[in-house]
Design a protein around this motif. Structure first.
Motif, short mmCIF file in Angstrom:
data_model
loop_
_atom_site.label_atom_id
_atom_site.label_comp_id
_atom_site.label_asym_id
_atom_site.label_seq_id
_atom_site.Cartn_x
_atom_site.Cartn_y
_atom_site.Cartn_z
N THR A 33 0.89 -0.55 -0.47
CA THR A 33 -0.01 0.10 0.45
C THR A 33 1.06 1.24 0.15
OG1 THR A 33 -1.43 -1.12 1.54
CG2 THR A 33 -1.79 1.09 1.82
N PRO A 34 0.75 2.63 -1.00
CA PRO A 34 1.06 3.21 -0.92
C PRO A 34 1.48 4.14 -0.10
CG PRO A 34 0.41 3.29 -2.62
CD PRO A 34 -0.41 2.27 -2.27
N GLU A 35 0.12 4.66 0.72
CA GLU A 35 -0.22 5.28 1.89
C GLU A 35 -1.44 4.80 2.64
OE1 GLU A 35 1.08 9.86 1.26
OE2 GLU A 35 -0.40 9.09 -0.72
N LEU A 53 6.65 -1.21 9.32
CA LEU A 53 7.01 -1.29 7.80
C LEU A 53 6.59 -2.70 7.43
CD1 LEU A 53 9.35 0.90 8.88
CD2 LEU A 53 9.31 1.18 6.99
N ASP A 54 6.16 -3.15 6.28
CA ASP A 54 5.76 -4.62 6.17
C ASP A 54 7.16 -4.76 4.54
OD1 ASP A 54 5.36 -6.86 4.89
OD2 ASP A 54 2.83 -6.55 4.68
N ARG A 235 1.16 2.22 10.64
CA ARG A 235 1.81 1.94 9.74
C ARG A 235 1.97 2.85 8.28
NH1 ARG A 235 -2.32 -3.44 7.05
NH2 ARG A 235 -0.04 -3.88 7.27
N ALA A 236 3.21 2.61 7.79
CA ALA A 236 4.03 3.11 6.89
C ALA A 236 3.77 2.12 5.93
CB ALA A 236 5.08 3.14 7.51
N TYR A 241 7.93 4.44 3.21
CA TYR A 241 9.44 3.04 3.32
C TYR A 241 10.15 3.73 2.24
CZ TYR A 241 11.23 -1.24 3.78
OH TYR A 241 11.91 -2.52 4.65
N SER A 242 10.09 4.00 1.21
CA SER A 242 11.15 4.14 0.29
C SER A 242 12.52 5.55 0.32
CB SER A 242 10.87 4.79 -0.65
OG SER A 242 10.21 5.77 -1.17
#
Length: 456
Positions: A33-35, A53-54, A235-236, A241-242
């Motif tokens: 998920t992007p956001e 972060l997944d 959740r990020a 995350y990038s």
């Protein structure tokens, strides 16, 4: 029909640079998920409370097992394997015979003769090739990332990082957090399932990377989310995350130095599918692919290199070790120049190459010139490698490698953003080169990461 080999693709394109500069492969994306909320708040969570972060989907695992697994790995790694026992991990770094980087990944020592090499495919392909073509009593099982794999991954991976990460884990496990050294593993029970955790932190903040069988992933995730409610857990998504590497100072995708004209690398290029290499982008316009190579010393792996064992590239690195010519730094981009580049979208074009936020890297291997001086007398003194926006610092930054003489914090440089001529990559629109002033700063840029993360 077998896939086209890298060797065949280079012959078709005319040269490695032509192939990579015009490749359709985009920058690496995270298939999650992007956001979940917004990437600014998600970035701030790992500095203020806790971010989850997944990591289950974007990395490749290579499980190596057998009596010769460590011999294979040690012969390809600049790292020492002394005292590398079970329940430890390390950043595995490999180079070619000339000492130029192939890539890096995280190596987990899971059992006496069982290892898991986790990361981008560049170094994993390299290890797998040597296993298949060498003489080692070992076997491998590969679990590719979710962009190419059919079905679910073998393992789930959840990264918890931030000041309240320990409290979240204690709440989820119902037990005090065991004392665990950096890059060592501990064992937990969460939602009745056994969980292993690596003491780690992708953004240089305190945290654990928790992993276990995929079938347990949903139950563990639910328990973590429930435990995190009273500790500010956020959740990020993929966008936030990038950017985590920009705070911790890790360069995520150096160009693999696999194009030299020697028989060993020629055989590797025949073995490697063309789809395994990514695109090359940026204002560094050298036509010789060797001019795009990096060494471990260029991007801060000085302490990783150990000459206590024989490995591919050892002699070359011994020659460099005494006086490496470049040093990894953070470049803090001038906000007025960044605003002007973004503002050029609203003026008569062509303007600057689009600056995507929060991560502006548009090729897998981003390489932009770092200059000293102006006009025709500007001198290239380094390469900007990965760029994006850090909400916690309210700054646009890039990780770079620059000549030692220009690496002192506070040094003023210029990043040349864009390409000229524009390449045929689909993510490249018509634009012109744009000069962005920048100031040299330490890497990692964030003080906590320098003291508590890289300082370990």
């Amino acid at each position: 029909m077998p896939p086209e080999s890298l060797a065949a693709a280079i012959a078709r394109a005319g040269s490695p640079v032509e192939l990579l500069r015009n490749a359709a492969t985009p920058a690496h994306t995270f298939p999650i998920t992007p956001e979940f909320t917004n990437w600014r708040s998600e970035q701030r969570a790992w500095a203020r409370t806790c971010a989850l972060l997944d990591q289950s989907h974007h990395m490749t695992d290579l499980f190596l097992e057998g009596p010769d697994a460590q011999r294979l790995l040690a012969g390809l790694a600049v790292n020492t394997f002394a005292n590398f026992g079970v329940n430890r991990a390390k950043q595995f770094v490999a180079v070619n015979a000339d000492g130029h980087l192939i890539g890096d990944a995280i190596l987990f020592h899971l059992e006496d003769e069982l290892y898991d090499l986790v990361g981008h495919p560049m170094v994993i392909d390299w290890v797998q090739f040597h296993l298949e073509t060498g003489d080692h009593d070992a076997r491998a099982e590969r679990d590719d990332n979710s962009a190419v794999r059919s079905g679910p991954p073998r393992l789930y991976r959840y990264e918890l990082q931030g000041p309240t990460a320990a409290a979240v884990i204690e709440r989820a496990t119902g037990a005090p957090l065991p004392a665990t050294k950096f890059f060592h593993m501990a064992e937990f029970t969460i939602a009745g399932r056994p969980v292993r955790g690596l003491r780690h932190g992708m953004a240089g903040q305190p945290g654990f990377e928790l992993f276990g069988p995929w079938a347990d992933g949903d139950a563990v995730l639910s328990a973590l989310l429930e435990a995190g409610k009273e500790h500010g857990l956020v959740r990020a998504g993929a966008k936030a995350y990038s950017t985590a590497n920009l705070e911790s100072g890790w360069v995520p995708a150096p160009l693999p130095a696999i194009f030299a004209d020697d028989p060993h690398l020629a055989a590797y290029r025949e073995w490697l599918p063309a789809t395994a290499v990514g695109s090359l982008g940026g204002s560094v316009d050298a036509t010789d692919i060797a001019d795009h190579y990096l060494t471990p010393y260029d991007i801060g792996y000085d302490r990783t290199v150990r000459f206590d064992h024989d490995f591919v590239g050892r002699a070359a690195l011994e020659r460099i070790a005494g006086a490496p010519p470049r040093r990894k730094v953070t470049l803090v981009w001038n906000p007025d120049d960044v605003a002007a580049a973004i503002g050029s979208l609203f003026a008569k074009g062509p303007g600057a190459k689009h600056l995507e936020l929060p991560k502006a890297r548009y090729a897998l291997h981003q390489q932009d010139k770092v200059l000293i001086g102006g006009g025709d007398g500007a001198e290239q003194v380094g390469v900007s490698l990965d760029c994006g926006y850090i909400a916690n610092e309210r700054a646009m930054v890039s990780l770079a490698t620059v000549d030692v003489a220009h690496s002192r914090p506070g040094t003023e440089v210029v990043v040349l953003w864009g390409e000229e001529p524009n390449s045929a990559k689909p993510q490249v629109e018509e634009h012109r080169l744009w000069k962005i002033r920048a100031t040299v700063a330490p890497a990692p840029y964030v003080q906590f990461a320098r003291d508590q993360y890289r300082g370990k």
